[in-house]
Design a protein around this motif. Structure first.
Motif, mmCIF file in Angstrom:
data_model
loop_
_atom_site.group_PDB
_atom_site.id
_atom_site.type_symbol
_atom_site.label_atom_id
_atom_site.label_comp_id
_atom_site.label_asym_id
_atom_site.label_seq_id
_atom_site.Cartn_x
_atom_site.Cartn_y
_atom_site.Cartn_z
ATOM 1 N N ASN B 55 0.817 -1.216 0.000
ATOM 2 C CA ASN B 55 0.000 0.000 0.000
ATOM 3 C C ASN B 55 0.855 1.272 0.000
ATOM 4 O O ASN B 55 0.553 2.229 -0.709
ATOM 5 N N ALA B 56 1.918 1.264 0.817
ATOM 6 C CA ALA B 56 2.784 2.441 0.890
ATOM 7 C C ALA B 56 3.420 2.707 -0.475
ATOM 8 O O ALA B 56 3.515 3.847 -0.923
ATOM 9 N N HIS B 59 -0.174 2.918 -3.312
ATOM 10 C CA HIS B 59 -1.131 4.003 -3.075
ATOM 11 C C HIS B 59 -0.449 5.248 -2.512
ATOM 12 O O HIS B 59 -0.737 6.352 -2.941
ATOM 13 N N GLY B 60 0.426 5.055 -1.535
ATOM 14 C CA GLY B 60 1.066 6.199 -0.896
ATOM 15 C C GLY B 60 2.022 6.893 -1.854
ATOM 16 O O GLY B 60 1.815 8.032 -2.260
ATOM 17 N N ASP B 86 4.913 6.122 4.476
ATOM 18 C CA ASP B 86 5.117 6.579 3.101
ATOM 19 C C ASP B 86 5.013 8.087 3.061
ATOM 20 O O ASP B 86 4.827 8.750 4.078
ATOM 21 N N GLY B 90 -2.449 9.958 1.961
ATOM 22 C CA GLY B 90 -3.322 9.365 2.954
ATOM 23 C C GLY B 90 -4.660 8.949 2.407
ATOM 24 O O GLY B 90 -4.925 9.058 1.197
ATOM 25 N N PHE B 91 -5.538 8.457 3.290
ATOM 26 C CA PHE B 91 -6.857 7.951 2.884
ATOM 27 C C PHE B 91 -7.688 7.790 4.148
ATOM 28 O O PHE B 91 -7.207 8.058 5.250
ATOM 29 N N ILE B 96 -12.987 1.375 4.658
ATOM 30 C CA ILE B 96 -12.623 0.110 4.012
ATOM 31 C C ILE B 96 -13.758 -0.916 4.150
ATOM 32 O O ILE B 96 -14.203 -1.222 5.250
ATOM 33 N N ARG B 109 -9.373 -6.343 -5.849
ATOM 34 C CA ARG B 109 -8.589 -5.590 -4.875
ATOM 35 C C ARG B 109 -9.368 -5.400 -3.580
ATOM 36 O O ARG B 109 -10.488 -5.861 -3.455
ATOM 37 N N GLY B 110 -8.742 -4.729 -2.622
ATOM 38 C CA GLY B 110 -9.452 -4.362 -1.415
ATOM 39 C C GLY B 110 -9.290 -5.323 -0.248
ATOM 40 O O GLY B 110 -10.132 -5.379 0.642
ATOM 41 N N ARG B 111 -8.169 -6.079 -0.226
ATOM 42 C CA ARG B 111 -7.968 -7.023 0.883
ATOM 43 C C ARG B 111 -6.791 -6.688 1.786
ATOM 44 O O ARG B 111 -6.602 -7.301 2.831
ATOM 45 N N GLY B 112 -5.976 -5.710 1.380
ATOM 46 C CA GLY B 112 -4.730 -5.452 2.115
ATOM 47 C C GLY B 112 -4.947 -5.060 3.563
ATOM 48 O O GLY B 112 -4.423 -5.682 4.487
ATOM 49 N N ILE B 113 -5.732 -4.031 3.750
ATOM 50 C CA ILE B 113 -5.947 -3.531 5.116
ATOM 51 C C ILE B 113 -6.683 -4.554 5.963
ATOM 52 O O ILE B 113 -6.392 -4.737 7.141
ATOM 53 N N THR B 133 1.601 8.837 5.296
ATOM 54 C CA THR B 133 0.835 7.923 6.143
ATOM 55 C C THR B 133 1.795 6.994 6.892
ATOM 56 O O THR B 133 2.757 6.506 6.318
HETATM 57 N N1 LIG Z 1 -0.688 3.998 2.435
HETATM 58 C C1 LIG Z 1 -1.763 4.390 1.763
HETATM 59 N N2 LIG Z 1 -1.826 5.617 1.189
HETATM 60 C C2 LIG Z 1 -2.920 6.011 0.504
HETATM 61 N N3 LIG Z 1 -4.016 5.256 0.338
HETATM 62 C C3 LIG Z 1 -4.029 4.034 0.884
HETATM 63 C C4 LIG Z 1 -2.929 3.533 1.621
HETATM 64 N N4 LIG Z 1 -3.234 2.285 2.061
HETATM 65 C C5 LIG Z 1 -4.467 2.024 1.600
HETATM 66 N N5 LIG Z 1 -4.974 3.068 0.888
HETATM 67 C C6 LIG Z 1 -6.310 3.162 0.265
HETATM 68 O O1 LIG Z 1 -7.163 2.177 0.831
HETATM 69 C C7 LIG Z 1 -7.673 1.307 -0.185
HETATM 70 C C8 LIG Z 1 -7.801 -0.113 0.340
HETATM 71 O O2 LIG Z 1 -6.532 -0.658 0.557
HETATM 72 P P1 LIG Z 1 -6.340 -2.226 0.656
HETATM 73 O O3 LIG Z 1 -7.313 -2.763 1.633
HETATM 74 O O4 LIG Z 1 -4.913 -2.488 0.940
HETATM 75 O O5 LIG Z 1 -6.735 -2.785 -0.764
HETATM 76 P P2 LIG Z 1 -6.073 -2.506 -2.192
HETATM 77 O O6 LIG Z 1 -4.694 -1.999 -1.954
HETATM 78 O O7 LIG Z 1 -6.105 -3.827 -2.861
HETATM 79 O O8 LIG Z 1 -6.944 -1.504 -2.859
HETATM 80 C C9 LIG Z 1 -6.721 1.452 -1.350
HETATM 81 O O9 LIG Z 1 -7.334 1.187 -2.568
HETATM 82 C C10 LIG Z 1 -6.282 2.903 -1.229
HETATM 83 O O10 LIG Z 1 -7.210 3.755 -1.833
#
Ligand SMILES: Nc1ncnc2c1ncn2[C@@H]1O[C@H](COP(=O)(O)OP(=O)(O)O)[C@@H](O)[C@H]1O
Ligand SMILES: Nc1ncnc2c1ncn2[C@@H]1O[C@H](COP(=O)(O)OP(=O)(O)O)[C@@H](O)[C@H]1O
Lengths: 114, 149, 149, 114
Positions: B55-56, B59-60, B86, B90-91, B96, B109-113, B133
């Motif tokens: 994610n870092a 997305h970051g 990162d 941010g977000f 989530i 997507r959408g499983r990381g967090i 973040t």
């Molecule tokens: N470090 C980050 N910086 C910015 N946005 C983030 C960060 N981590 C997560 N996000 C946001 O949260 C959403 C969900 O993240 P995640 O659950 O990891 O699923 P994925 O990465 O597959 O989309 C991401 O799509 C992104 O928009």
């Protein structure tokens, strides 16, 4: 990630090794799956025995492969999933999506022969 | 690893490219092994660190190799705390969705967090849009002995 | 690892305890492997980093776990440069005797700097008694392909 | 570092594993060697096959062991030295000090039996 392909009768076994994590891996895998479907090879077994880890982007790649194969009228199953990957499949409930077998041989017999 | 009983930390800074995830994984493995953490928990920690770093990086830092991701492992006898920072915008971590919902199950997507929240005991997000973040995750340690060797 | 062609760097900061040498070794291994460096050269680099860190921990930081050792790996397509910094008082690198001299051969110590000078292409010492010692070592890279995977 | 001891007739084989790098390793190894000499076991073979790396402090430990054994009227030899360690022995010329054999068996026959 590296992919080795073996055809065992009508089943195509893809041995994934290294790590599955997005980046180039997504396109590589998608293209291969499309090609297989275009060639009429619709029974696909992913042997994950040599895949050391996966991230959520890698899970997405597996899902997109699964969906493509299903939409193309085929089946995609998993074999030899390492514990680390298994536990990620479990908590995300993707274990309810993928048919998974301990070994390649156990998976192969479930495809049914033509 | 830490006879003094206080916190001890290891820091790793890598460029924002997914290629570095295996290095991050190797460091997480080495540190957890040293702390005497058992296989299953080590895997959970490794997967969580990988998700936070993915994610870092993606997305970051938007895969900009000139930006870096900082990973700090802090441990004492009771817990291992991992911070991933990162330089992104941010977000909103509260928005989530649950990836196990039937409506989301087949999404790519959408499983990381979700993964790091499930595997770790505590997860906090510190988001400063101007600076970046920082995800802080921690895992309680059992009374295990550090590996010799 | 670095399609942009410029320098790219990885930084690792560890407490001053010999226990962390295996982590340092694992990181050096992972980075050299990624750069497509062959086994023998990877070993030479690993041994050199270990010697520099042993010195930073033992001589520089006097095994004080509250002090840290910083290792920076920088690489471009032509070379890998490794910097090891401690917070110690420094020393005179020109006064190092040759450990291969018959008079020194059976001594128990005095081989660290010789090892890194032998294995690496270039070694520089920057000693600032008030801040610490930084050893910078570099190794030319052959035209090898990064490992896939 | 871990040490496993095996006695093969009058030769004591010490299998070193992990990494040899100073710290506690020095005392552990010195004490063991002293004990062996005190017990009259003067033929010592270090099997380094499972030693992944060594630093210069570790070399010092090997030398101090070698010297103790020699002064005690015994012999200390090395077997199965990994390439990474071999190359450190070479450049430091310690390869001229230690009698080294590719395998444990090849080393064992050179001790001569009592
Ligand atoms: N470090 C980050 N910086 C910015 N946005 C983030 C960060 N981590 C997560 N996000 C946001 O949260 C959403 C969900 O993240 P995640 O659950 O990891 O699923 P994925 O990465 O597959 O989309 C991401 O799509 C992104 O928009
Ligand atoms: N980072 C350092 N800080 C202070 N002194 C150092 C450092 N590195 C080396 N030295 C000095 O140089 C000497 C030789 O170092 P070396 O060749 O590595 O052998 P050894 O560490 O076995 O003594 C050391 O004994 C120490 O006095």
């Amino acid at each position: 990630m590296n992919i080795k392909r073996r055809d065992i009768r009508d089943v195509t076994v893809l041995e994934l090794s290294g790590k599955l994590m997005g980046g180039d891996d997504a396109a590589t895998f998608q293209n291969l799956v499309k090609q297989l479907l275009a060639d009429g090879r619709k029974k696909i077994l992913l042997n994950l025995g040599n895949l050391s880890w996966i991230n959520s982007t890698g899970l997405g790649i597996l899902i997109s492969g699964y969906t493509s194969v299903k939409n193309g009228g085929g089946v995609l199953k998993l074999a030899s999933v390492a514990e680390r990957i298994e536990s990620v499949l479990m908590i995300t409930k993707l274990s309810t999506v993928f048919e998974t077998y301990p070994t390649e041989d156990e998976a192969l017999v479930t495809f049914g022969s033509e | 690893m830490n006879p003094s009983g206080g916190w001890e930390s290891v820091e790793l800074v890598v460029p924002s490219s997914l290629e570095y995830l295996s290095l991050v994984n190797a460091v997480a493995e080495e540190i957890s092994e040293r702390l005497g953490i058992e296989r299953e928990v080590r895997d959970a920690i490794g997967s969580s660190v990988i998700e936070a770093c993915t994610n870092a990086i993606e997305h970051g830092n938007k895969n900009d190799r000139k930006k870096s991701v900082r990973i700090r492992f802090r441990s004492n006898s009771e817990r291992l705390e991992i911070e991933v920072s990162d330089q992104g915008k941010g977000f909103d971590p509260d928005s989530i969705a649950d990836p196990r919902d039937p409506a989301n199950l087949m999404r790519e997507r959408g499983r990381g967090i979700f993964i790091l929240r499930t595997f770790m005991d505590e997860v906090r997000f510190a988001i400063e849009p101007s600076r970046g973040t920082t995800v802080t995750m921690s895992k309680k340690l059992g009374p295990a002995l550090p590996k010799e060797g």
